[in-house]
Design an enzyme around this catalytic site. Structure first.
Site, PDB file in Angstrom:
ATOM      1  N   SER A 311       0.820  -1.207   0.000  1.00  0.00           N
ATOM      2  CA  SER A 311       0.000   0.000   0.000  1.00  0.00           C
ATOM      3  C   SER A 311       0.861   1.268   0.000  1.00  0.00           C
ATOM      4  O   SER A 311       1.581   1.522  -0.957  1.00  0.00           O
ATOM      5  CB  SER A 311      -0.959  -0.035   1.198  1.00  0.00           C
ATOM      6  N   ASP A 322      11.001   5.127  -9.518  1.00  0.00           N
ATOM      7  CA  ASP A 322      10.694   5.660 -10.852  1.00  0.00           C
ATOM      8  C   ASP A 322      11.309   7.030 -11.085  1.00  0.00           C
ATOM      9  O   ASP A 322      11.511   7.441 -12.237  1.00  0.00           O
ATOM     10  CB  ASP A 322       9.184   5.729 -11.065  1.00  0.00           C
ATOM     11  N   LYS A 336      -0.877  -4.017  -3.376  1.00  0.00           N
ATOM     12  CA  LYS A 336      -2.173  -3.401  -3.058  1.00  0.00           C
ATOM     13  C   LYS A 336      -2.173  -1.997  -3.638  1.00  0.00           C
ATOM     14  O   LYS A 336      -1.563  -1.086  -3.097  1.00  0.00           O
ATOM     15  CB  LYS A 336      -2.428  -3.347  -1.551  1.00  0.00           C
TER      16      LYS A 336
END
Length: 412
Positions: A311, A322, A336
């Site tokens: 999460s 990224d 999740k």
């Protein structure tokens, strides 16, 4: 009715249409129990991520239940739960008043119980461990991410809701609870007797280490995204910077998540700029949270992840990865990628509702898939708490090797 934000992203409230006005029984004609049911129906109608409501006529669902008189509040709750079950979404659920208060405590304060973050497996419906809380009876008993809890004191969890299972694991300090646990990959379950205890929710541990030789290393372990997590991580980075830290390891292993906003704010502590996470609501509208201001440090960073990283932890790991701010080491994360909000109901109960999904800055949808680290290092065995981030911890050792090679390249 008030809306309380919990892991919330963008949420669009749809305008009430004339059709709705002509179909709905006047509020003054409703009983108190019908009003509670109607509140729940409206929240889902306006906020739920799937505008098809699992390919069913949501209006007819309301009409079906509103024709039936509710004898008491418990019968009303049961009707709400049956209505929500038609969505086939284990994360969208009713929270009775005591459950609602308990969930709010779970993000700040302390708990009494065994210290397990749990979820219903979206494919099997079974009760699955996200992660044990650090220092908890569950961790001491050796319970691991993705273990299945088959029974609680002999009662099959297949007959319980997520919140009923959590309530049965909580209890007075010193009391016993027996969990029947099936280890991921095994075929034989095991009965574990746990002694409930007070579980302090102190999310951050940090220290300056000499594991990189002459290069001072800042080690930060973040166990949960509670209300005070951002402040604690910021203090840790600032203190380590003053002590001369030249590299960092951020340990997110077995961090089951928590408050979405904490994950976003902690990402901003490490990033000068860039997208942290994209959110997609029921209309497909893309929103985003961006890094603003200046990072507290630009030192090399490795993030440790594993199947218990879930999460908000995955949001943080994905943002740092990224944006090329960190290298990920360890195992694939939990997966999740859905965002829930909490909504108050007028009697003190509440609804947890899936309102959006999120994507990493590279538009990777991780729900049910997880994030694969740059360097995969399987955990060979269950580590004792005293062995985490030591010579016995191969994932930690791999992170040290990566940082050492970075400094070697820079020196050459």
């Amino acid at each position: 009715m008030y809306k309380r934000v919990f892991q919330i992203a963008s949420l669009i409230i749809l305008p009430i249409t004339l059709v709705w006005i002509t179909w709905v029984t006047p509020v003054s004609a409703l009983t108190e129990d019908q009003k509670i049911f109607s509140e729940s129906w409206r929240i889902i109608n306006r906020a739920y991520i799937d505008e098809s409501f699992n390919h069913q006529n949501w209006w007819s669902i309301r009409e079906k239940w509103m024709r039936q008189p509710f004898k008491n509040r418990e019968e009303t709750y049961q009707a709400i739960e049956k209505m929500l079950a038609t969505l086939d979404d284990p994360f969208t659920r009713l929270l009775r008043p005591d459950q609602y208060r308990s969930l709010q405590v779970n993000t700040s304060g302390e708990l009494m119980g065994v210290g397990l973050q749990i979820a219903l497996d979206s494919e099997t419906g079974g009760l699955t461990v996200i992660a044990p809380l650090e220092g908890s009876p569950a961790e001491q008993a050796g319970i691991q991410p993705r273990d299945r809890i088959l029974k609680i004191d002999g009662l099959p969890t297949a007959n319980l809701t997520l919140d009923e299972s959590a309530a049965r694991m909580r209890g007075p300090i010193g009391s016993r609870v027996t969990l029947t646990v099936l280890r991921d990959g095994n075929t034989v379950a095991e009965d574990l007797v746990l002694i409930r205890d007070r579980i302090a929710l102190n999310p951050v541990t940090a220290e300056l280490r000499s594991d990189l030789g002459e290069t001072p290393l800042g080690y930060i372990r973040l166990s949960q995204f509670s209300a005070n997590a951002t402040e604690e991580v910021a203090h840790a980075i600032q203190a380590l910077e003053k002590k001369g830290a030249k590299a960092y390891i951020l340990d997110l292993r077995n961090n089951p998540g928590g408050l979405l906003q904490s994950g976003i704010e902690i990402a901003r502590l490490w990033l000068d700029e860039g997208t942290i996470v994209y959110t997609v609501n029921r209309q497909g509208v893309l929103g985003s949270f961006e890094a603003v201001g200046s990072a507290l440090t630009h030192a090399p960073l490795v993030v440790l992840v594993n199947p218990g990283t879930a999460s908000a932890s995955e949001i943080l790991a994905g943002a740092l990865h990224d944006n090329h701010r960190a290298v990920l080491v360890g195992e694939k994360t939990f997966g999740k990628g859905l965002i829930q909000s909490l909504f108050d109901l007028s009697d003190g109960s509440g609804l947890a509702v899936t309102v959006a999904k999120y994507e990493t800055p590279n538009h990777t949808d991780i729900n049910k898939l997880g994030i694969m680290p740059d360097r995969v290092i399987p955990a060979e065995s269950l580590l004792l708490r005293s062995q985490v981030a030591t010579a016995s911890d191969q994932q930690y050792q791999a992170a040290l090797e990566l940082l050492s090679s970075q400094f070697m390249i820079a020196k050459n």
